[in-house]
Design an enzyme around this catalytic site. Structure first.
Site: not given
Length: 186
Positions: A113, A156-157
């Site tokens: 990330c 993930h976003e």
């Protein structure tokens, strides 16, 4: 132009907030933010520009990562073939997963990330296949089905929009424990 200094790091309170939905039409400032986020991903994947500005390569960026607590994500997922350079090259506004597979998947190498400056080893279980609804920059409602790596990136976003970090999903006691119904992507 967004730089690494513009990306907030873990520990910043905005990363743990639930981001606010956007309404349409978007303001000029919101459109500019969307453009800058996508531009950052393009720059981060361009070796020359990335080296010059010391950018870490990214395939996704959520607005909360630049301290804007709004439901906006930028995606730049490379394709496998030269004539199709990107599978995803877009901004999604107010994205929601409306359907998902029972089957789970994860990346063999784990996830990284731009807001996390350390390696966090472990499998991050995600749905193998998702159906999304979102709005484009002009306020048009869209839907899309994704599977595999692009589905992982979007999940993930979307987690960032809900104040969830990828490592929250890693099994604390057994980080590399395989779940039933889970495929591991190299």
């Amino acid at each position: 132009m967004l730089l690494m200094k513009d990306i907030i790091r873990e520990g910043h309170p905005t990363l743990r907030e639930k981001a606010a939905p956007l309404s349409f039409p978007l303001t000029q400032e919101e459109k500019d933010i969307a453009k800058e986020m996508l531009e950052f991903l393009h720059n981060s994947q361009n070796e020359e520009i990335a080296e010059k500005y010391e950018l870490r390569a990214g395939v996704g960026l959520a607005a909360p990562q630049i301290n804007v607590s709004k439901q906006m994500i930028a995606l730049l997922v490379p394709g496998e073939y030269e004539d199709d350079p990107f599978i995803l090259d877009m901004v999604m506004i107010n994205p929601k997963i409306i359907k998902h597979s029972v089957q789970q998947t994860c990346l063999k190498t784990g996830e990284g990330c731009l807001s996390v400056d350390r390696e966090v080893p472990g499998y991050v279980p995600r749905f193998s296949k998702i159906t999304l609804e979102y709005f484009d920059i002009d306020g048009n409602k869209q839907s899309m089905v994704l599977k595999g790596f692009p589905a992982i990136v979007v999940q993930h976003e979307i987690d960032h929009l809900n104040g969830i970090m990828f490592y929250d999903r890693i099994n604390e006691t057994e980080p590399f424990k395989e779940l039933e119904n889970m495929t591991i992507i190299d």
